[in-house]
Design a protein around this motif. Structure first.
Motif, PDB file in Angstrom:
ATOM      1  N   ILE A  31     114.415 120.585 106.138  1.00 22.64           N
ATOM      2  CA  ILE A  31     114.396 119.767 105.033  1.00 22.64           C
ATOM      3  C   ILE A  31     113.350 119.357 105.012  1.00 22.64           C
ATOM      4  CG2 ILE A  31     117.353 119.342 103.909  1.00 22.64           C
ATOM      5  CD1 ILE A  31     116.526 116.631 105.701  1.00 22.64           C
ATOM      6  N   ASN A  32     112.175 118.566 103.931  1.00 22.52           N
ATOM      7  CA  ASN A  32     111.406 117.839 103.910  1.00 22.52           C
ATOM      8  C   ASN A  32     110.520 119.178 104.565  1.00 22.52           C
ATOM      9  OD1 ASN A  32     112.300 115.400 102.876  1.00 22.52           O
ATOM     10  ND2 ASN A  32     112.938 115.318 105.973  1.00 22.52           N
ATOM     11  N   LYS A  33     110.538 119.890 104.400  1.00 21.09           N
ATOM     12  CA  LYS A  33     109.468 121.214 103.849  1.00 21.09           C
ATOM     13  C   LYS A  33     109.064 121.756 105.801  1.00 21.09           C
ATOM     14  CE  LYS A  33     106.251 119.973 100.691  1.00 21.09           C
ATOM     15  NZ  LYS A  33     105.237 119.757 100.005  1.00 21.09           N
ATOM     16  N   GLY A  34     110.481 121.027 106.404  1.00 20.34           N
ATOM     17  CA  GLY A  34     110.312 121.690 107.681  1.00 20.34           C
ATOM     18  C   GLY A  34     110.269 120.709 108.512  1.00 20.34           C
ATOM     19  N   ASN A  35     110.337 119.399 107.876  1.00 21.48           N
ATOM     20  CA  ASN A  35     109.836 118.493 109.350  1.00 21.48           C
ATOM     21  C   ASN A  35     111.285 117.734 110.065  1.00 21.48           C
ATOM     22  OD1 ASN A  35     106.722 118.410 109.009  1.00 21.48           O
ATOM     23  ND2 ASN A  35     107.634 117.386 106.382  1.00 21.48           N
ATOM     24  N   ASP A  36     112.123 118.028 109.325  1.00 21.06           N
ATOM     25  CA  ASP A  36     113.464 117.403 110.070  1.00 21.06           C
ATOM     26  C   ASP A  36     114.841 118.781 109.472  1.00 21.06           C
ATOM     27  OD1 ASP A  36     115.156 115.863 110.968  1.00 21.06           O
ATOM     28  OD2 ASP A  36     114.584 114.254 109.831  1.00 21.06           O
ATOM     29  N   SER A  37     115.443 118.585 110.299  1.00 18.14           N
ATOM     30  CA  SER A  37     116.749 119.155 109.625  1.00 18.14           C
ATOM     31  C   SER A  37     118.052 119.010 109.272  1.00 18.14           C
ATOM     32  CB  SER A  37     116.752 120.830 110.460  1.00 18.14           C
ATOM     33  OG  SER A  37     117.352 119.954 111.999  1.00 18.14           O
ATOM     34  N   ILE A  38     119.095 119.789 109.090  1.00 12.58           N
ATOM     35  CA  ILE A  38     121.065 118.996 108.575  1.00 12.58           C
ATOM     36  C   ILE A  38     121.623 120.033 109.221  1.00 12.58           C
ATOM     37  CG2 ILE A  38     122.434 118.207 107.383  1.00 12.58           C
ATOM     38  CD1 ILE A  38     120.120 117.426 105.146  1.00 12.58           C
ATOM     39  N   GLN A  39     122.205 119.287 110.418  1.00 15.47           N
ATOM     40  CA  GLN A  39     123.702 120.601 110.934  1.00 15.47           C
ATOM     41  C   GLN A  39     124.968 119.714 110.369  1.00 15.47           C
ATOM     42  OE1 GLN A  39     122.509 121.083 115.292  1.00 15.47           O
ATOM     43  NE2 GLN A  39     124.724 121.053 114.974  1.00 15.47           N
ATOM     44  N   ALA A  40     125.289 120.820 110.317  1.00 17.68           N
ATOM     45  CA  ALA A  40     127.012 120.703 110.516  1.00 17.68           C
ATOM     46  C   ALA A  40     127.836 121.644 111.494  1.00 17.68           C
ATOM     47  CB  ALA A  40     127.833 121.311 108.404  1.00 17.68           C
ATOM     48  N   SER A  41     128.528 121.491 111.986  1.00 16.65           N
ATOM     49  CA  SER A  41     129.433 122.259 112.815  1.00 16.65           C
ATOM     50  C   SER A  41     131.200 122.108 112.289  1.00 16.65           C
ATOM     51  CB  SER A  41     129.674 121.434 113.906  1.00 16.65           C
ATOM     52  OG  SER A  41     128.354 121.211 114.596  1.00 16.65           O
ATOM     53  N   TRP A  42     131.938 122.906 112.581  1.00 17.39           N
ATOM     54  CA  TRP A  42     133.573 122.607 112.115  1.00 17.39           C
ATOM     55  C   TRP A  42     133.786 123.662 113.813  1.00 17.39           C
ATOM     56  CZ3 TRP A  42     129.462 125.274 109.754  1.00 17.39           C
ATOM     57  CH2 TRP A  42     129.912 126.589 109.394  1.00 17.39           C
ATOM     58  N   ALA A  43     135.306 122.722 113.792  1.00 17.82           N
ATOM     59  CA  ALA A  43     136.097 123.394 115.050  1.00 17.82           C
ATOM     60  C   ALA A  43     137.647 123.933 114.448  1.00 17.82           C
ATOM     61  CB  ALA A  43     135.561 122.945 116.114  1.00 17.82           C
ATOM     62  N   TYR A  44     138.169 124.204 115.282  1.00 13.94           N
ATOM     63  CA  TYR A  44     139.930 123.872 115.050  1.00 13.94           C
ATOM     64  C   TYR A  44     140.289 122.782 115.289  1.00 13.94           C
ATOM     65  CZ  TYR A  44     144.803 124.643 115.628  1.00 13.94           C
ATOM     66  OH  TYR A  44     146.779 124.761 115.471  1.00 13.94           O
ATOM     67  N   PRO A  45     141.549 122.110 114.478  1.00 14.07           N
ATOM     68  CA  PRO A  45     142.010 122.597 113.018  1.00 14.07           C
ATOM     69  C   PRO A  45     141.593 122.989 111.482  1.00 14.07           C
ATOM     70  CG  PRO A  45     142.522 120.492 113.096  1.00 14.07           C
ATOM     71  CD  PRO A  45     141.632 120.760 113.934  1.00 14.07           C
ATOM     72  N   TYR A  46     139.751 122.654 111.990  1.00 14.46           N
ATOM     73  CA  TYR A  46     139.259 123.200 110.311  1.00 14.46           C
ATOM     74  C   TYR A  46     139.212 121.929 108.998  1.00 14.46           C
ATOM     75  CZ  TYR A  46     139.004 127.458 112.852  1.00 14.46           C
ATOM     76  OH  TYR A  46     138.574 128.271 114.444  1.00 14.46           O
ATOM     77  N   GLY A  47     139.567 120.837 110.076  1.00  9.26           N
ATOM     78  CA  GLY A  47     139.605 120.090 108.405  1.00  9.26           C
ATOM     79  C   GLY A  47     138.024 119.738 108.067  1.00  9.26           C
ATOM     80  N   LEU A  48     137.958 119.964 107.467  1.00 10.71           N
ATOM     81  CA  LEU A  48     136.668 119.716 107.130  1.00 10.71           C
ATOM     82  C   LEU A  48     136.206 118.316 106.760  1.00 10.71           C
ATOM     83  CD1 LEU A  48     135.235 124.042 105.188  1.00 10.71           C
ATOM     84  CD2 LEU A  48     135.213 122.848 107.580  1.00 10.71           C
ATOM     85  N   LYS A  49     137.534 117.882 105.473  1.00 16.19           N
ATOM     86  CA  LYS A  49     136.627 116.737 105.253  1.00 16.19           C
ATOM     87  C   LYS A  49     136.674 115.866 106.332  1.00 16.19           C
ATOM     88  CE  LYS A  49     139.708 113.506 102.325  1.00 16.19           C
ATOM     89  NZ  LYS A  49     140.805 112.879 101.731  1.00 16.19           N
ATOM     90  N   GLY A  50     137.037 115.643 107.627  1.00 14.46           N
ATOM     91  CA  GLY A  50     136.745 115.229 108.376  1.00 14.46           C
ATOM     92  C   GLY A  50     135.251 115.545 109.161  1.00 14.46           C
ATOM     93  N   SER A  51     135.039 116.322 109.009  1.00 13.56           N
ATOM     94  CA  SER A  51     133.514 117.087 109.554  1.00 13.56           C
ATOM     95  C   SER A  51     132.257 116.390 108.698  1.00 13.56           C
ATOM     96  CB  SER A  51     133.672 118.612 109.387  1.00 13.56           C
ATOM     97  OG  SER A  51     134.754 119.004 109.706  1.00 13.56           O
ATOM     98  N   SER A  52     131.155 116.364 109.250  1.00 17.13           N
ATOM     99  CA  SER A  52     130.095 115.401 109.314  1.00 17.13           C
ATOM    100  C   SER A  52     128.521 116.398 109.138  1.00 17.13           C
ATOM    101  CB  SER A  52     129.639 113.986 109.763  1.00 17.13           C
ATOM    102  OG  SER A  52     130.705 113.163 109.314  1.00 17.13           O
ATOM    103  N   MET A  53     127.834 116.004 107.777  1.00 12.32           N
ATOM    104  CA  MET A  53     126.874 116.811 108.017  1.00 12.32           C
ATOM    105  C   MET A  53     125.631 115.568 108.637  1.00 12.32           C
ATOM    106  SD  MET A  53     126.996 118.653 104.148  1.00 12.32           S
ATOM    107  CE  MET A  53     124.844 119.544 104.674  1.00 12.32           C
ATOM    108  N   ILE A  54     124.750 116.271 109.584  1.00 15.51           N
ATOM    109  CA  ILE A  54     124.241 115.144 110.272  1.00 15.51           C
ATOM    110  C   ILE A  54     122.370 115.173 110.851  1.00 15.51           C
ATOM    111  CG2 ILE A  54     123.814 114.485 112.714  1.00 15.51           C
ATOM    112  CD1 ILE A  54     126.490 114.999 113.059  1.00 15.51           C
ATOM    113  N   VAL A  55     121.536 114.236 109.825  1.00 15.11           N
ATOM    114  CA  VAL A  55     120.577 114.321 110.108  1.00 15.11           C
ATOM    115  C   VAL A  55     120.076 114.883 112.149  1.00 15.11           C
ATOM    116  CG1 VAL A  55     118.143 113.889 109.989  1.00 15.11           C
ATOM    117  CG2 VAL A  55     119.823 112.991 108.203  1.00 15.11           C
ATOM    118  N   THR A  56     119.761 115.755 112.552  1.00  6.83           N
ATOM    119  CA  THR A  56     119.646 115.965 113.822  1.00  6.83           C
ATOM    120  C   THR A  56     118.343 114.889 114.739  1.00  6.83           C
ATOM    121  OG1 THR A  56     117.603 118.137 112.860  1.00  6.83           O
ATOM    122  CG2 THR A  56     119.960 118.471 113.812  1.00  6.83           C
ATOM    123  N   SER A  57     116.895 114.462 113.257  1.00  6.35           N
ATOM    124  CA  SER A  57     116.182 113.907 114.600  1.00  6.35           C
ATOM    125  C   SER A  57     117.206 112.017 114.419  1.00  6.35           C
ATOM    126  CB  SER A  57     114.936 113.512 113.500  1.00  6.35           C
ATOM    127  OG  SER A  57     115.506 113.106 112.028  1.00  6.35           O
TER     128      SER A  57
END
Length: 234
Positions: A31-57
């Protein structure tokens, strides 16, 4: 055949739930023209409601991947079916090897075996179908377009550049092995049914009926009439 199919059930069950449990993945975009990034991870049991999207920096949590945990119950039921199938297959393999005579002589063993096969066949087809829907939900909810909308950080598609997309090969393979397990369990039902008293009693009745319709014939007094009067040539 019973023992061979049980061994295959044991192996395929392990593969199915092991792959389903190891289907962790992640996605990232800049995002921000490549100056930053967002990461999202998921794993078993795949409760996506509790999986966060995080700004890596900054490790700032923007949002969760989804508002729904629709894939979690199906994943847990699929793994439950796989684990219990593995244990049941191993148990009956031991019975077939060490208690073969009691299994053949006591009809209760075969009936319990047959009922378990029917129940777990239903578990496999229901669990695999539900898990296939769960995999579809995971793929749609973790796509880069869906994550970008959830992050609210991309004003347009050109503002976000894909860094890494999620991988779904493992969980898709687990669905395939789930349906293969269903085929194995249904196929084993016939070989176990032949050991039940219903099949044996029916076979005995058919044999008795056949012997009554076609009584055995004695061939001791039968001979060719021409043999007694066969002329002798000298």
């Amino acid at each position: 055949p019973r023992g061979l199919i049980r061994a295959l059930q044991f192996l395929f069950a392990i593969v199915a739930f092991a792959i389903a449990c190891s289907g962790n993945s992640s996605a990232a975009f800049s995002i921000n023209k490549g100056n930053d990034s967002i990461q999202a991870s998921w794993a078993y049991p795949y409760g996506l409601k509790g999986s966060s999207m995080i700004v890596t920096s900054t490790n700032e949590i923007l949002n969760t991947i989804s508002d729904s945990n629709s894939a979690k119950p199906s994943a847990e039921f699929f793994v439950f079916t796989g684990v219990t199938s593995m244990l049941l297959s191993l148990t009956f393999c031991i019975i077939y090897i060490f208690f073969d005579q009691p299994y053949r002589n006591d009809w209760r063993y075969s009936m319990i075996d047959f009922v378990i096969i029917i129940i777990w066949s239903i578990f496999w087809i229901a669990g695999s179908s539900a898990w296939a829907k769960g995999v579809s939900d995971i793929r749609s909810q973790t796509s880069l377009n869906a994550l970008a909308r959830r992050s609210e950080s991309c004003g347009s598609t050109s503002d976000c550049i894909t860094i890494r997309a999620g991988t779904y090969g493992s969980i898709i393979s687990s669905v395939i092995f789930g349906f293969l397990n269903f085929v194995l369990w249904v196929g084993s039902a016939w070989f176990v049914f032949k050991e039940t008293k219903f099949f044996k009693s029916r076979t005995e009745q058919q044999q008795q009926q056949h012997s009554q319709d076609f009584p055995p014939t004695s061939f001791s007094n039968m001979g060719s009439p021409t043999m007694e009067h066969e002329p002798q040539f000298r």
